[in-house]
Enzyme design. Structure first.
Site, short mmCIF file in Angstrom:
data_model
loop_
_atom_site.label_atom_id
_atom_site.label_comp_id
_atom_site.label_asym_id
_atom_site.label_seq_id
_atom_site.Cartn_x
_atom_site.Cartn_y
_atom_site.Cartn_z
N CYS A 25 0.83 -1.20 0.00
CA CYS A 25 0.00 0.00 0.00
C CYS A 25 0.87 1.26 0.00
CB CYS A 25 -0.92 0.01 1.21
SG CYS A 25 -2.23 -1.23 1.13
N ALA A 57 -3.03 -3.31 -2.70
CA ALA A 57 -4.43 -3.57 -2.37
C ALA A 57 -5.30 -2.45 -2.91
CB ALA A 57 -4.60 -3.69 -0.86
N GLN A 100 -3.93 -6.58 -6.84
CA GLN A 100 -4.58 -7.18 -5.68
C GLN A 100 -5.89 -6.42 -5.41
OE1 GLN A 100 -3.36 -6.57 -1.42
NE2 GLN A 100 -2.71 -8.71 -1.59
N TYR A 182 -8.23 -8.45 6.79
CA TYR A 182 -9.21 -7.69 6.03
C TYR A 182 -10.46 -8.54 5.79
CZ TYR A 182 -5.33 -4.48 5.73
OH TYR A 182 -4.30 -3.64 6.08
N ARG A 230 -4.43 -14.31 -1.86
CA ARG A 230 -3.47 -14.15 -0.78
C ARG A 230 -4.17 -14.46 0.53
NH1 ARG A 230 0.79 -9.16 0.57
NH2 ARG A 230 2.44 -10.60 1.22
N ARG A 324 9.12 -5.05 1.36
CA ARG A 324 9.90 -3.89 1.80
C ARG A 324 11.32 -3.91 1.25
NH1 ARG A 324 6.55 -5.45 5.97
NH2 ARG A 324 5.31 -3.80 6.95
#
Length: 370
Positions: A25, A57, A100, A182, A230, A324
């Site tokens: 994100c 996302a 996604q 989520y 996912r 990352r």
């Protein structure tokens, strides 16, 4: 030969290597619409030499955003902005691009992480979150509104519409977000789903809505677009979602045409106890791969080329996702190829940057015809 840099077929698309850029994100959209930041960010990653780039996302409806600055795909305006960026990127990069598609559920309506990530009230630009059950993520948060079955039908259609827009703008693959606490993960976990109808209680019932969403999306777009999921393989909380249930879910997805499983973990409960360390989620991916036979993506503190190579060479996963780490080092695949004696795609404008001792590092890019 490096196994990390061998090609892999993900449904009907062929990836040039096993490196996946995980969705991350950016909290940089305006009313769901991609900004110039996305042009820069995605364009940069598309020159990295990875095998697949998954866009962050992307919310199926405005109330499904994590924050007011989340990317969306609930309108033609959202699709047009993102499509323009993809068209620009593809003039210079042949990298397959996935997206996604997501709904935040009870974890919606929060500030971006650099602003503290706290829940937002109506006076701060927030909105009423929704969820399978009226259970807040944090005890001090405002409880979400419990979804009616009519609400669920509307959300399912929102997922379908987002998938159709993704197809219209030319994505190569779709990933459904059912991880990290989520909405779809909330339905799966007994810690967040206390419903007493056919969508709660037993494992079969808790899987019902996520499976219906997957099936509806699968039937709504071309078979040339692989759709994967996912998942969080475990909540890392006793009595919550776990690997055994994940294997059952993965097999149910496989029976409905799922193309791949992207294995993460956690995010549903603040009570989670995660044993963080290098490659800490790889055993979860390995177990699910063995239990369902679907192509599996491993992710989670995989930072070294040698570790990624071993995961593929030992058959623990089919693909390795970097998150990352590739933000910190946007040329991670170049450097991994150099370490492993492999070749990687790079734009011809950058060919002259090869160190003298690595003159065979860059392959000859041939652009796909669309």
């Amino acid at each position: 030969m490096s196994q990390l840099f061998t090609a892999f077929c993900l449904g009907p698309i062929t990836l040039p290597n096993r490196i996946v850029i995980a969705p991350m994100c950016q909290y940089s959209a305006v009313d769901g619409i991609a900004s110039d930041w996305h042009q820069i960010h995605l364009g940069n990653l598309a020159l990295s030499g990875a095998g697949l780039l998954i866009i962050e996302a992307t919310a199926v409806e405005a109330r499904g955003r994590i924050s007011p600055a989340d990317l969306g795909l609930w309108s033609d305006a959202c699709a047009a902005a993102l499509g323009k960026i993809l068209d620009s990127i593809r003039r210079y990069s042949p990298m397959p691009i996935a997206i996604q598609i997501a709904h935040a559920g009870r974890k919606a309506s929060t500030a971006p992480p650099w602003d503290g990530g706290h829940p937002l009230g109506a006076n701060d630009g927030g909105w009423q979150p929704v969820a399978p059950s009226p259970l807040a993520f944090m005890p001090e948060d405002m409880p979400p509104q419990e979804l009616s079955q009519l609400d669920m039908v509307q959300i399912e259609q929102a997922f379908v519409s987002a998938a159709q827009r993704a197809q219209q703008i030319g994505v190569d693959a779709i990933e459904i977000h059912a991880a990290h606490g989520y909405l779809l993960h909330q339905f799966l976990s007994p810690l967040a789903n206390l419903r007493d109808d056919e969508f709660g209680g037993s494992l079969e019932n808790r899987m019902r809505f996520p499976l219906e969403v997957f099936a509806a999306m699968r039937s709504a777009v071309s078979e040339r677009i692989p759709i994967g999921v996912r998942i969080s393989a475990t909540d890392w909380v006793a009595g919550g979602w776990d690997v055994e249930q994940s294997i059952v879910f993965a097999n149910q997805l496989k029976a409905r045409g799922c193309a791949f499983i992207h294995v993460s973990s956690g995010g549903l409960s603040p009570q989670q106890k995660i044993p963080l360390g290098p490659n800490y989620q790889v055993p979860l991916a390995e177990a699910i791969r063995a239990g369902c036979g679907l192509p599996t993506i491993a992710v989670g503190l995989i930072t070294e080329a040698e570790a990624a190579e071993a995961i593929i060479a030992e058959g623990r996963a089919d693909l390795v996702a970097i998150a990352r780490g590739i933000l910190y080092d946007p040329r991670w695949p170049w450097h991994a190829a150099a370490k492993l004696g492999a070749q990687v795609d790079a734009p011809r404008q950058y060919w002259r940057c090869q160190p003298r001792e690595l003159k065979e590092l860059f392959g000859d890019i041939r652009f796909r015809q669309r």
